[in-house]
Design a protein around this motif. Structure first.
Motif, PDB file in Angstrom:
ATOM      1  N   VAL A  71      -0.388   4.579   9.637  1.00  0.00           N
ATOM      2  CA  VAL A  71      -1.253   4.893   8.501  1.00  0.00           C
ATOM      3  C   VAL A  71      -2.681   4.452   8.827  1.00  0.00           C
ATOM      4  O   VAL A  71      -2.891   3.361   9.378  1.00  0.00           O
ATOM      5  N   ASP A 102      12.226 -12.435  -2.940  1.00  0.00           N
ATOM      6  CA  ASP A 102      12.156 -12.552  -1.475  1.00  0.00           C
ATOM      7  C   ASP A 102      13.406 -11.848  -0.944  1.00  0.00           C
ATOM      8  O   ASP A 102      14.519 -12.380  -1.050  1.00  0.00           O
ATOM      9  N   VAL A 103      13.221 -10.655  -0.384  1.00  0.00           N
ATOM     10  CA  VAL A 103      14.387  -9.860   0.024  1.00  0.00           C
ATOM     11  C   VAL A 103      15.179 -10.510   1.159  1.00  0.00           C
ATOM     12  O   VAL A 103      16.317 -10.125   1.426  1.00  0.00           O
ATOM     13  N   ASP A 127       8.934  -7.667  -5.101  1.00  0.00           N
ATOM     14  CA  ASP A 127       7.970  -8.077  -4.076  1.00  0.00           C
ATOM     15  C   ASP A 127       7.780  -9.583  -4.172  1.00  0.00           C
ATOM     16  O   ASP A 127       7.934 -10.162  -5.256  1.00  0.00           O
ATOM     17  N   TYR A 170       9.559  -5.347  15.644  1.00  0.00           N
ATOM     18  CA  TYR A 170       9.318  -4.161  14.808  1.00  0.00           C
ATOM     19  C   TYR A 170      10.211  -3.008  15.265  1.00  0.00           C
ATOM     20  O   TYR A 170      10.863  -2.349  14.454  1.00  0.00           O
ATOM     21  N   GLY A 220      11.379  -0.991   1.343  1.00  0.00           N
ATOM     22  CA  GLY A 220      10.108  -0.873   2.072  1.00  0.00           C
ATOM     23  C   GLY A 220       9.455  -2.196   2.423  1.00  0.00           C
ATOM     24  O   GLY A 220       8.437  -2.213   3.108  1.00  0.00           O
ATOM     25  N   LYS A 256      13.237  -1.705  12.873  1.00  0.00           N
ATOM     26  CA  LYS A 256      13.176  -0.332  12.366  1.00  0.00           C
ATOM     27  C   LYS A 256      14.285   0.531  12.983  1.00  0.00           C
ATOM     28  O   LYS A 256      14.845   1.407  12.317  1.00  0.00           O
ATOM     29  N   ALA A 274       8.109  -5.439   4.133  1.00  0.00           N
ATOM     30  CA  ALA A 274       7.903  -5.777   5.550  1.00  0.00           C
ATOM     31  C   ALA A 274       6.663  -6.645   5.672  1.00  0.00           C
ATOM     32  O   ALA A 274       5.992  -6.916   4.675  1.00  0.00           O
ATOM     33  N   ARG A 319       0.812  -1.213   0.000  1.00  0.00           N
ATOM     34  CA  ARG A 319       0.000   0.000   0.000  1.00  0.00           C
ATOM     35  C   ARG A 319       0.846   1.264   0.000  1.00  0.00           C
ATOM     36  O   ARG A 319       0.604   2.177  -0.789  1.00  0.00           O
ATOM     37  N   ILE A 320       1.868   1.340   0.841  1.00  0.00           N
ATOM     38  CA  ILE A 320       2.771   2.495   0.784  1.00  0.00           C
ATOM     39  C   ILE A 320       3.620   2.392  -0.484  1.00  0.00           C
ATOM     40  O   ILE A 320       3.955   3.390  -1.122  1.00  0.00           O
ATOM     41  N   ARG A 339      -5.860   2.737   8.553  1.00  0.00           N
ATOM     42  CA  ARG A 339      -6.328   1.535   7.842  1.00  0.00           C
ATOM     43  C   ARG A 339      -7.556   0.965   8.551  1.00  0.00           C
ATOM     44  O   ARG A 339      -7.641  -0.224   8.813  1.00  0.00           O
TER      45      ARG A 339
END
Ligand SMILES: NC(=O)c1ccc[n+]([C@@H]2O[C@H](COP(=O)([O-])OP(=O)(O)OC[C@H]3O[C@@H](n4cnc5c(N)ncnc54)[C@H](O)[C@@H]3O)[C@@H](O)[C@H]2O)c1
Length: 266
Positions: free
Chosen positions: A210, A70-71, A43, A178, A97, A182, A99, A23-24, A212
């Motif tokens: 955000v 797959d990062v 992605d 998280y 980005g 981060k 996550a 979404r972001i 949601r």
């Protein structure tokens, strides 16, 4: 002196966006494409990635492709970066980005004592190791261009501890992985800013929560805690991505920009 429009232009540049199907990620794909960049979506979600690439190419008349990546896996990252470079000729911009991996693990409670190692490892593999693997794989290509820009996506929870009172009476959580992931990204940003300079600039965006459709009690408490009295929207992140990706921020590296409605100001 160049005009602001010239400084903001990304024409002729290629952007790799991990989590680009999210979404972001949509806001990042849109804004960089609007400024003229070719878009590479990295992605795990193949279908959503392809749809996003087609939508962005159609709307902004730029080249866009999705690469199933797959990062968290070294080989997957190497393969995807090689394919993108072969197809697009290089990398000028990297946004890290990705996550929130989808995990088949039992639900767990909010208390630190019950948070599982399995969830910790799986999330840090994507958020932190993924950011390392992607930046490492793209670094030679970014250096070659001489004007590379990396934008890492942290969070206010990489800067500040969570106020768990916000979550009372909801099933929402805010796990330790998280914060650690981060926070690690914030410091990894500074590491890369000094070691990849002067060819590559590395900065970080720390968004606030955000909107949601979270439970009303949480939403109300969150708004009361925020000077601008609302949660973020995906659109709120476009300006910072445009600024940090382009030559309009050519003298800025190693910085963390909180986009949080003032959450971190008091
Ligand atoms: N949503 C928020 O309130 C918020 C707040 C602050 C920061 N952020 C950060 O913004 C970024 C995007 O969040 P979002 O809300 O758009 O989430 P999202 O779930 O919509 O997007 C995340 C994307 O990452 C992809 N992904 C997951 N695992 C992956 C892997 N192993 N390899 C490649 N891709 C993978 C997913 O398929 C998805 O498309 C994240 O880094 C998140 O931590 C979000």
């Amino acid at each position: 002196m160049k005009s602001l429009q010239e400084l903001m232009s990304l024409a002729g540049r290629t952007a790799v966006i991990t989590g680009g199907a999210g979404r972001i990620g949509e806001a990042f794909c849109e804004v960089l494409a609007e400024l003229g960049a070719s878009i590479c979506i990295f992605d795990v979600e193949a279908g959503a990635g392809n749809e996003r690439a087609d939508a962005v190419a159609d709307r902004f008349r730029v080249r866009a492709s999705a690469f199933v990546t797959d990062v968290a896996r070294e080989e997957s990252v190497q393969e995807a970066v090689s394919s993108a470079v072969a197809q697009f000729g290089g990398v000028d911009i990297l946004i890290n980005g990705a996550a929130y991996p989808k995990l088949e693990l039992p639900e767990e409670g909010r208390e630190l004592e019950v948070q599982s190692l399995a969830r910790w490892n799986a999330n840090l593999d994507v958020v932190l190791t993924g950011t390392f693997l992607m930046t490492r794989a793209c670094a030679p290509h970014l250096r070659r261009r001489g004007r590379g820009s990396v934008i890492n996506i942290a969070s206010i929870y990489g800067l500040l501890g969570p106020d768990m009172r916000l979550y009372d009476g909801t099933d929402m959580d805010n796990p330790a992985y998280y914060a650690a992931g981060k926070g690690g990204i914030v410091q990894f940003t500074r590491y890369c800013a000094t070691t990849l300079a002067p060819e590559v600039r590395v900065n970080c965006i720390a968004p606030g929560g955000v909107w949601r459709h979270q439970p009303e009690s949480f939403h109300e408490r969150y708004k009361r805690r925020t000077p601008l009295q609302r949660m973020a929207s995906e659109e709120d992140l476009k300006g910072a991505a445009a600024y940090l990706a382009s030559d309009s921020s050519a003298y800025i590296t190693g910085q963390v920009l909180a986009i949080d409605g003032g959450w971190s100001a008091w």
